[in-house]
Design an enzyme around this catalytic site. Structure first.
Site, short mmCIF file in Angstrom:
data_model
loop_
_atom_site.label_atom_id
_atom_site.label_comp_id
_atom_site.label_asym_id
_atom_site.label_seq_id
_atom_site.Cartn_x
_atom_site.Cartn_y
_atom_site.Cartn_z
N SER A 11 0.72 -1.05 -0.12
CA SER A 11 0.12 0.10 0.05
C SER A 11 1.06 1.27 -0.08
CB SER A 11 -1.18 -0.03 1.23
OG SER A 11 -1.89 0.85 0.95
N ASP A 18 -0.74 0.96 -4.89
CA ASP A 18 -1.69 0.08 -5.42
C ASP A 18 -2.91 0.59 -5.76
OD1 ASP A 18 -2.19 0.49 -2.44
OD2 ASP A 18 -3.22 -1.74 -2.41
#
Length: 577
Positions: free
Chosen positions: A143, A304
């Protein structure tokens, strides 16, 4: 087994390559060796996340292989017939290698793998699991963590991240693998020949993009006027560049300017050491571009592409990075009010937020007679509710968001989605521009109508084994020894999500919290302010969320400053005891 035993086992193993052993031998600091080997990298409901390096408590091909073998055992135990898993990865270092390692292990266990040809956003993986009817999904990403990290998220057949029960069962399967020789693997070329590996791409992308475009609420407005909105977008070296620009282009947003130095994928994130759209620093290059372009909005997506940060110009001409709460309440109000205006608002409509997300949302949903549902922190719980709605027919899902910059409209994805977020934000900006308002003007209008809500988050970084122990001890101290008032204001309610107890302190009554157990505490004060304490599920941090309500912006700021000081004094004391 001690960390030293574990360390020695890696050095002696025939299954660990010489390069990895060389890296381990080069580590001279005993504390560093302890941190690498004092435990297995923890598989939680978010899967794995850790620093990329050698060791059992690190992200590497061996920990990935072991986790994937456990997942394969879980799938083969729970499903019969043809089983497939879809895999995606983002721009981080080693993401491609880790995705191929996972594919190799799954194929060796007789499981068909659908592997993307190149990087894709996390929400595209969520969609793909559903679209291709896979039994599970994997996305390799950490992330918005710094470049040293990578991660491994597992999705269930519904497209949501695995929740507590499934995660525990997968962990049980992983824990039974005590030796690396029990991890199966196959050459990917051979896997293709045996029709165990499919490489996927555009055929899935197109159907996803079409569904995102179909979420447009004011179709005529967008069709006629999309070109009037000027956008600066930064993918922050991540996977959002292609899909975000594609969907906006296809909808007619022709004036989208991309930050060139942050356009291409790069796992070292050279312009943004902490590639998080919550951080104002990631927008420095975009703000320089803004001097000439003068955009209506600036936004950025994390590596992402499941989180989106928005920058708008305030009344004084200064650019401000909106919080996740601010973006979320703007979208909540825009979606609900637009649906109502167009006579498309269902009677059983529901918005879902997490327990640490702004209570301003409640005022908005009450105003439109829409149900608001609270879930634990983590978008997987929002995805779980969507599934429940489909089964029971109890509600129609309208929108869901969390304070950490994640949101979702539609139900074809079951995780937060910054491609969808970017599309709806552009439409919202266009709508307000047509009314002669900026997005900041719209936010102030909402504050004036519903109250001046202010939220804050403090993350205390406590690394290593000692840090983890300190976090657990601090939360226990707060659970049992907190004073009855903060800065002279009484605590009136205590929510203990680990014990599933809600205590009304004023009336001395208790009730059961109908949510999964989690080591989280929430305290509500007499003046409506509140704070939440929880350990991070993905980083070595303890997170403290705070909220206040003011009479105006400056009053809300002042209240938060005072509340923040008082709460952090208590938290720091709990950490020291």
């Amino acid at each position: 087994m001690t960390f030293k035993d574990n360390y020695e086992q890696w050095l002696k193993s025939d299954y660990i390559d010489e390069e990895t052993k060389k890296e381990l031998k080069s580590v001279k600091d005993e504390k560093e060796i302890e941190d690498r080997f004092y435990r297995e990298l923890e598989f939680g409901t978010g899967g794995l996340r850790g620093i990329i390096s050698a060791g059992s408590n690190r992200m590497n091909i061996y920990t990935i292989g072991k986790a994937t073998q456990g997942l394969a055992d879980y799938l083969n135990k729970n499903y019969t017939g043809e089983i497939s898993v879809s895999i995606a990865y983002d721009s981080r270092n080693m993401s491609k290698e880790f995705s191929e390692r996972a594919a190799s292990v799954l194929c060796a266990n007789g499981i068909i793998v659908n592997l993307f040809e190149s990087l894709r956003p996390t929400p595209v993986l969520s969609y793909t699991v559903r679209h291709l009817k896979s039994k599970a999904g994997i996305v390799i990403t950490a992330s918005h963590n710094p470049k040293e990290y990578n991660g491994y998220k597992v999705y269930n057949e519904d497209g949501g991240q695995v929740t507590d029960k499934a995660a525990k069962e997968i962990l049980d399967c992983i824990s039974k693998i005590t030796e690396f020789k029990n991890v199966k693997a196959i050459d990917l070329g051979k896997a293709k020949e045996e029709k165990l590996l499919n490489i996927i791409g555009e055929e899935v992308d197109k159907t996803y993009i079409d569904k995102v475009k179909a979420l447009t609420i004011r179709e005529e407005l967008v069709k006629k006027n999309a070109k009037d909105v000027k956008v600066i977008y930064t993918p922050i070296h991540g996977s959002g560049n292609v899909p975000v620009r594609r969907v906006l282009k296809e909808l007619g947003y022709d004036n989208v300017f991309v930050v060139k130095d942050q356009e291409l994928p790069n796992g070292n994130f050279p312009t943004a050491p902490y590639p998080n759209p919550e951080q104002p620093s990631v927008f420095e290059l975009a703000l320089k571009m803004a001097e000439d372009i003068k955009p209506d909005v600036i936004f950025g997506t994390d590596p992402d592409c499941d989180r989106i940060g928005v920058v708008v110009k305030d009344k004084s001409g200064e650019y401000r990075v909106l919080t996740g709460n601010q973006t979320g309440v703007l979208l909540t109000h825009y979606i609900i009010s637009s649906l109502k205006e167009l006579n498309k608002l269902p009677e059983n409509g529901a918005v879902i937020k997490t327990i640490v997300t702004s209570e301003m949302t409640r005022k908005i949903t009450e105003d439109f007679n829409v149900e608001l549902i609270d879930v634990l922190t983590g978008f997987k719980y929002i995805g779980e509710k969507i599934k429940e709605f489909e089964k029971t027919g109890s509600n129609t899902y309208l929108f869901g968001f969390e304070e950490s910059y994640g949101c979702l409209a539609g139900t074809f994805v079951r995780d937060k989605d910054a491609v969808i977020g970017a599309t709806l934000i552009c439409e919202m900006v266009l709508y307000y521009k047509n009314k002669g308002l900026s997005l900041y003007d719209a936010l102030i209008d909402l504050y004036e109508k519903y109250g001046f809500y202010k939220e804050s988050l403090v993350s205390l970084e406590l690394k290593g084994k000692e840090g983890q122990e300190k976090i657990q001890k601090a939360i226990e101290n707060l659970r049992h020894e907190l004073e009855p008032a903060i800065d002279g204001v009484k605590i009136v309610k205590k929510f203990d999500y680990k014990l599933s107890k809600e205590k009304d302190i004023l009336n001395n009554t208790e009730s059961v919290i109908e949510l999964p157990k989690s080591n989280v505490l929430k305290f509500i004060l007499e003046d409506g302010s509140w704070f939440v304490v929880r350990p991070s599920g993905t980083e070595p941090k303890m997170k403290v969320y705070m909220a206040t309500v003011g009479k105006n912006l400056s009053d809300a700021d002042e209240k938060m400053d005072n509340f923040n000081k008082a709460v952090m004094e208590i938290i720091n004391k709990a950490c020291e005891n």
